[in-house]
Design an enzyme around this catalytic site. Structure first.
Site, PDB file in Angstrom:
ATOM      1  N   LYS A 134      46.945   0.548  -1.285  1.00 50.10           N
ATOM      2  CA  LYS A 134      47.777   1.176  -0.482  1.00 50.10           C
ATOM      3  C   LYS A 134      49.286   0.512  -0.604  1.00 50.10           C
ATOM      4  CE  LYS A 134      44.933   2.159   3.714  1.00 50.10           C
ATOM      5  NZ  LYS A 134      45.097   3.518   3.782  1.00 50.10           N
ATOM      6  N   LYS A 180      32.755   2.803  12.246  1.00 52.01           N
ATOM      7  CA  LYS A 180      33.507   2.190  11.017  1.00 52.01           C
ATOM      8  C   LYS A 180      33.954   1.179  11.064  1.00 52.01           C
ATOM      9  CE  LYS A 180      37.441   2.998   7.755  1.00 52.01           C
ATOM     10  NZ  LYS A 180      38.457   3.910   7.066  1.00 52.01           N
ATOM     11  N   ASP A 182      41.353  -1.473  11.052  1.00 49.02           N
ATOM     12  CA  ASP A 182      40.508  -0.297  10.352  1.00 49.02           C
ATOM     13  C   ASP A 182      38.964  -0.357  10.880  1.00 49.02           C
ATOM     14  OD1 ASP A 182      40.589   2.014   9.134  1.00 49.02           O
ATOM     15  OD2 ASP A 182      40.355   1.032   6.981  1.00 49.02           O
ATOM     16  N   ASP A 226      41.524  -2.948   5.283  1.00 50.64           N
ATOM     17  CA  ASP A 226      41.572  -1.831   4.116  1.00 50.64           C
ATOM     18  C   ASP A 226      42.877  -1.848   3.268  1.00 50.64           C
ATOM     19  OD1 ASP A 226      41.244   0.367   2.558  1.00 50.64           O
ATOM     20  OD2 ASP A 226      41.519   1.835   4.356  1.00 50.64           O
ATOM     21  N   ARG A 280      34.454   6.573   4.620  1.00 49.17           N
ATOM     22  CA  ARG A 280      33.178   7.469   4.819  1.00 49.17           C
ATOM     23  C   ARG A 280      31.939   6.999   3.700  1.00 49.17           C
ATOM     24  NH1 ARG A 280      37.115  12.014   1.990  1.00 49.17           N
ATOM     25  NH2 ARG A 280      38.715  10.663   3.307  1.00 49.17           N
TER      26      ARG A 280
END
Ligand code: BES
Ligand code: MN
Ligand code: ZN
Length: 485
Positions: A262, A250, A273, A255, A336
């Site tokens: 966030k 990943k 990330d 992010d 994901r």
């Protein structure tokens, strides 16, 4: 850090290090004029040779004043020796000592190499953005002379040195801020692997659109930084190993959470990330650097997750390259979405026998395991066992979690084939169930959730605070144990 190997140092070193096993002080032969004094002083300071314990003093040797540092190797296991090397460097790196000599201290080649490996790993740091750093905090130690001439050409050291170089690449990629490392510049930093014999393939946005990578592209669409898919292939078997091992990372270079933004506190952490992709790149460097007798392909799905007028919305339905559709409930569950297309493309393109993916996938794994183990989710008991074993030996530990139909059910969606978040509990497991839906029949697969392991708030035995390089030593060990016999 420059390592040289010589029977005696070319110039007088500022310090000399000796390895002392637990309770081995009495019997140590240091070869110093004042070694009796050193032993007495160390004993008085309660130095026992425990792993990672150090003792420093000054003596005269001829006309010169030399600093002596004793480092404990405890029971003398692999991790003890690595920690002993790490401890010396941690003590001396900004101490004023520029040139350190390391005495072989009667260690066999394996143990001495491990000590040097620990020293090399622990010496990595990133000071490039610190222009006003006080003089006394700056790195001084730049040269290590190992008082042993056999070690220089010893395969064990050559290989470990290459692994440390791989770890360093990972730490660099992880540490760099997101205005410096973004998908294109991540790829740029990996170009150096080509000269080591790694074959590099890069997909740009248009190619990914043609391939139908709607899940990955949905994450990327809120960013002005174009996405990249990076594949690095190393075949050290001359074609003998037909089906490669695939490593998939990943690589979310930042992010923000996207529209499911966030909270601001700690958001800067999300520059790391891309730690899964960083570990994949570092592993490829390690494998190529030591010319591993294995066929491995490393794939990094690289995007930035930003909120924007063009960003995807909660409730959007995207179509992944596999054809499966996904309802995006939470744009912050983006890893994901990136991985599902990276995993599918990897299986279609390289037909691997086995896939191991690494990702800073969930905050929930940190709730479960803290910063002591990465989570391992696996569809094959044998693969899981070998990964966990490699974790224990390498010092990058793993802990296995379950995968079951009951967890899988939680990600069914009323409008699409699945949604990108599960229920309240078991967030790390439902994330893994999501990935498993993209693993083809017969492919052995493991997902490593490394969110708690990529970054350290305090120094460890072989890393400073900051990027740990987690995953490289693990995967290198895994390849050595399972593909290179
Ligand atoms: N990158 C984060 C996971 C993460 C959190 C890594 C903290 C390292 C430290 C991931 O993309 C994420 O945001 N996950 C969400 C998933 C949730 C929305 C289902 C999380 O863990 O909160
Ligand atoms: Mn997220
Ligand atoms: Zn993320």
């Amino acid at each position: 850090m420059k390592f040289t190997f010589a029977a005696s140092p070319a110039s007088t070193p500022d310090a000399i290090a000796f390895a002392i096993p637990k309770d081995g002080l009495e019997n140590s032969a240091l070869g110093l004029e004042q070694e009796g004094l050193v032993r007495k002083a160390a004993k008085a300071a309660r130095f026992e040779g425990k792993t990672g314990q150090t003792f420093q003093t000054f003596i005269t040797e001829g006309d010169a004043v030399v600093q002596v540092i004793l480092t404990g190797t405890g029971k003398g296991n692999r991790k003890d020796n690595e920690a002993a090397g790490g401890a010396v460097v941690a003590k001396l790196i900004a101490s004023g000592v520029k040139h350190l000599a390391i005495h072989p201290s009667g260690l066999d080649q394996e143990r001495l190499a491990r000590l040097l490996f620990g020293a090399k790993l622990r010496s990595w740091r990133i000071d490039k953005y610190r222009t006003t750093m006080p003089e006394n905090a700056k790195q001084t130690l730049t040269e290590i002379t190992v008082l042993d001439t056999d070690m220089e050409s010893a395969k064990i050291w050559q290989d470990l040195s290459a692994v440390a170089d791989g770890v360093a690449l990972t730490r660099e990629l992880v540490s760099e801020p997101a205005n410096i490392i973004y998908p294109e510049s991540f790829v740029e930093r990996c170009q150096e692997l080509q000269s080591m014999g790694v074959e590099i393939t890069i997909l740009g946005q248009e190619e990914m659109e043609q391939l139908g990578m709607g899940a990955l592209l949905g994450v990327s669409q809120g960013s002005v930084r174009p996405p990249r898919m990076l594949a690095m292939r190393w075949d050290g078997t001359n074609g003998a190993q037909k089906k490669p091992l695939a490593l998939v990372g990943k690589g979310v270079t930042f992010d923000t959470g996207g529209i499911s933004l966030k909270p601001p506190g700690g958001m800067e952490d999300m520059k790391w990330d891309m730690g899964g992709a960083g570990a994949v790149a570092g592993t490829m460097k390690a494998l190529a650097g030591r010319k591993a007798n294995a066929h491995v392909v490393g794939v990094c799905g690289l995007v930035e997750n930003m909120p924007d007028g063009n960003a995807q919305r909660p409730g959007d339905v995207v179509t992944s390259m596999s054809g499966q559709t996904i309802e995006v409930i939470n744009t912050d569950a983006e890893g994901r979405l990136v991985l599902c297309d990276a995993l599918h493309w990897t299986q279609e393109t390289f037909e691997p026998e086995m896939v191991v993916n690494l990702a800073t996938l969930t905050g929930a794994i940190i709730v479960s395991l803290g910063n002591e183990h990465a989570g391992c989710f696996c569809n094959d008991d044998g693969l899981s066992d070998t990964l966990l074993a490699a974790g224990t030996t390498s010092g990058d530990p793993l802990w296995r979690f379950p995968l079951t139909a009951a967890y899988d059910k939680q990600i069914n969606s009323p409008i699409a084939d699945m949604k990108n978040v599960g229920g309240k509990g078991a967030g790390s497991i439902t994330a893994a169930q999501f990935l498993q839906r993209f693993i083809q029949d017969g492919v052995k697969w493991a997902h490593l959730d490394i969110a708690g392991m990529v970054w350290a708030d305090k120094p460890g035995p072989v890393w400073d605070k900051g990027a740990t390089g987690f995953g490289v030593r693990l995967l290198d060990q895994f390849v050595a144990d399972n593909f290179e016999q």
